[in-house]
Design a protein around this motif. Structure first.
Motif, short mmCIF file in Angstrom:
data_model
loop_
_atom_site.label_atom_id
_atom_site.label_comp_id
_atom_site.label_asym_id
_atom_site.label_seq_id
_atom_site.Cartn_x
_atom_site.Cartn_y
_atom_site.Cartn_z
N LEU A 172 12.55 -60.26 -8.36
CA LEU A 172 12.35 -58.82 -8.23
C LEU A 172 11.09 -58.48 -7.44
O LEU A 172 11.07 -57.53 -6.65
N SER A 173 10.05 -59.27 -7.60
CA SER A 173 8.75 -58.95 -6.99
C SER A 173 8.53 -59.57 -5.62
O SER A 173 7.76 -59.05 -4.81
N TRP B 274 8.79 -50.26 0.49
CA TRP B 274 8.95 -50.66 -0.90
C TRP B 274 10.37 -50.38 -1.42
O TRP B 274 10.89 -51.12 -2.27
N TRP C 222 -1.32 -67.94 -4.77
CA TRP C 222 -0.04 -67.39 -5.19
C TRP C 222 0.64 -68.32 -6.19
O TRP C 222 1.20 -67.87 -7.20
N LEU D 22 8.85 -57.45 -2.19
CA LEU D 22 7.75 -56.51 -2.00
C LEU D 22 6.48 -57.24 -1.58
O LEU D 22 5.73 -56.78 -0.71
N LEU D 23 6.25 -58.40 -2.17
CA LEU D 23 5.08 -59.20 -1.79
C LEU D 23 5.17 -59.64 -0.33
O LEU D 23 4.17 -59.73 0.38
N MET E 182 12.78 -53.21 -3.05
CA MET E 182 13.32 -53.13 -4.40
C MET E 182 14.85 -53.29 -4.42
O MET E 182 15.42 -53.85 -5.36
N GLY F 143 15.29 -57.15 -3.83
CA GLY F 143 14.84 -57.90 -5.00
C GLY F 143 15.62 -57.56 -6.25
O GLY F 143 15.99 -58.45 -7.03
N PHE G 109 10.66 -63.04 -10.99
CA PHE G 109 10.00 -63.39 -9.74
C PHE G 109 10.80 -62.88 -8.55
O PHE G 109 10.24 -62.42 -7.56
#
Length: 559
Positions: A212-213, A232, A535, A216-217, A236, A239, A210
């Protein structure tokens, strides 16, 4: 002598489990239906648990009341003690004035790109606040800071609520995980420590996915497809560095410091990365958000000394925990005092398995993370006092002590809620209510692995605290896994981790979090709820699938 039974109601396990759910249902109905305060809801639920223990589970009333007092003692120390010191530690940095330099530092690092600044504040700095304080402090503080960047209130609320997910499992120096270990250890401090460490390591194979993402979200929430296209790479970097460090610390370092180190590493990684990479479309974004062009003035406000001093408390806390957890843990734990709880210890009450359910209380004054935070806070306050700069920064040891008193007063109802929830949990555990529910759920077979995170999600969504959710459901999860033949080859600690992670994704829809976000952004709670619910549910589904796979074909990756 009293021995708990799993089917005391008409000799029927299903009916007994249903009756055992009454205290939990009472708590939820009071909090959501009646809209009572959390501490009032917990008090009413405690009364319900006592009634069920005495009437349905045939526990002598005196034993039930004494069980509640042991739960209250554990809730007060070390749980409330840790949380109070964690919040106070952050307040010391605010009182010193250095936290404002930290905000300016984020402005400088972001190169004027509010998407990167918001990501750094909401995710990395918010993770640091969650690690040290929790209980809504990260949401309130980071929402205010992001609004100051020019982000619209609704987007700011959604961004900070989403960001306040990945760090929650290790929040307040990993209090949720420590609580889970204690709830199933039967009062044995060494077993509690080993269990907590194992649970933390398993969470280290879940939470980083989670982490990691989420960055970006966040940029997608703030700036849609353009944000994803242009930001992005730094997302990255943030994250990825957070996720890798979270995994490493939880498995190979002091798990209590997992989020502290991960947050600092992710900040450092972005600072280093931004020296070689420049954001695109900065002026267009600032224009869309109604902000003036970037000037060199903000970047010139800070120097290396001021940045270092702003980071001093977080450097100190890492050093203190590192020494205590890796250097002298045996020396500190040797001072622990074990107290056989009056009346109910010594075989007076037994679990359904005929064992002591945990009637020994451990007073670990020196080995608890709370004392380590106290030491780190005092050292930080002393450094700030010595290097005081009149007219800009003001700090003294007296001010630090005064701030501790203010923190205790401000947190009084939160502390009372935790004490009452732990009392409720102990009554349910010692009387057999928890094991009854667990035995019944064990009948779900392999499907239990899929539904396991749902308990933590519901518990945290309602109570607003992953710690409270673990206090309520850890024993249930553990006993259900042990009694399930389909999960015989799976460590029960996986389901303690599942409960913890369920709370992680449920935190964003809790009434407490929604109320804090609403106050900070001046948005309606209902509107924020509509934004974050999809979400939260989406994350929950992903987590349920992950735990199910880890209980079977992916079990080889677990520590």
């Amino acid at each position: 002598m009293f021995q708990a039974l799993t089917d005391p109601v008409a000799g029927n396990l299903g009916l007994s489990a249903l009756v055992a759910c009454v205290p939990l249902l009472t708590f939820f109905v009071m909090l959501i239906g009646v809209k009572a305060k959390a501490h009032i809801s917990a008090a009413v639920a405690l009364v319900a648990a006592l009634i069920v223990a005495v009437v349905a589970f045939q526990m002598p009333i005196g034993y039930a009341l004494i069980s509640a007092t042991q739960g209250a003692a554990f809730g007060a120390f070390p749980i409330v003690y840790i949380i109070l010191l964690a919040v106070w530690f952050y307040e010391v940095t605010v009182r010193s004035g250095r936290s404002e330099d930290l905000r300016r530092f984020f402005d400088k690092v972001g190169g004027g790109d509010i998407r990167i600044q918001a990501m750094l504040i909401a995710f990395s700095f918010g993770g640091l606040l969650e690690a040290l304080a929790g209980f809504g402090a990260p949401i309130a503080i980071t929402a205010t800071m992001i609004l100051a960047l020019g982000v619209k209130p609704k987007r700011a609320a959604l961004a900070v609520m989403l960001a306040n997910t990945a760090p929650v499992a290790y929040g307040a120096v990993a209090t949720p995980i420590t609580t889970a270990g204690n709830m199933v250890a039967g009062g044995d401090a060494s077993v509690a420590s080993a269990t907590a460490q194992h649970v933390a390591a398993i969470v280290g194979y879940q939470a980083p996915l989670f982490a990691l993402s989420v960055p970006l979200l966040l940029v997608i929430i703030l700036d849609g497809k353009r944000g994803a296209r242009e930001c992005w790479i730094p997302a990255m970097v943030v994250g990825g560095s957070f996720a890798i460090t979270q995994w490493w610390c939880s498995n190979h370092f002091a798990y209590e410091l997992t989020d502290v180190v991960a947050a600092l590493v992710s900040m450092a990684a972005l600072v280093a990365f931004m020296r070689f990479w420049k954001p695109r479309g900065v002026e267009a974004v600032r224009k869309d958000f109604g902000l003036p062009p970037v000037t060199a003035e903000a970047a010139s406000e800070l120097n290396g000394t001021r940045i270092f001093m702003a980071l001093v408390p977080y450097i100190v806390v890492v050093l203190v925990f590192g020494i205590c957890k890796l250097g002298i843990p045996s020396l500190l734990s040797s001072t622990d005092i074990k107290i056989a709880w009056p009346v109910i210890s010594g075989g007076t009450i037994l679990s359904a398995a005929g064992k002591d359910p945990g009637t020994t209380f451990t007073l670990n004054l020196l080995s608890t993370p709370g004392t380590m935070l106290l030491v780190a806070g005092m050292i930080s306050a002393l450094i700030y006092t010595i290097f005081n700069e009149k007219g800009r920064y003001q700090m003294s040891m007296g001010a630090a002590v005064q701030e501790l008193g203010k923190t205790c007063y401000r947190m009084r109802f939160s502390a009372l809620t935790i004490v009452l929830v732990l009392s409720l949990a102990y009554v349910m555990n010692f009387s057999g209510q928890t094991i009854s529910i667990g035995e019944f759920l064990a009948g779900a077979g392999p499907a239990f692995a899929f539904i396991s995170p749902l308990l933590g999600w519901v518990g945290t969504a309602v109570t607003g605290s992953d710690t409270s959710a673990n206090a309520l459901f850890s024993s249930l999860q553990y006993s259900a896994a042990q009694a399930n033949p389909a999960l015989a080859n799976v460590t029960p600690d996986l389901f303690l981790a599942a409960n913890t992670m369920g709370g992680v994704v449920g935190k964003m829809i809790s009434p407490q979090s929604l109320a804090i976000a609403a106050v900070a952004t001046d948005e309606r709670e209902a509107d924020i709820m509509k934004s974050v619910l999809p979400w939260s549910v989406g994350f929950l589904v992903v987590l349920c699938c992950l735990v199910f796979l880890q209980s079977g074909i992916l079990s080889f990756i677990l520590p």
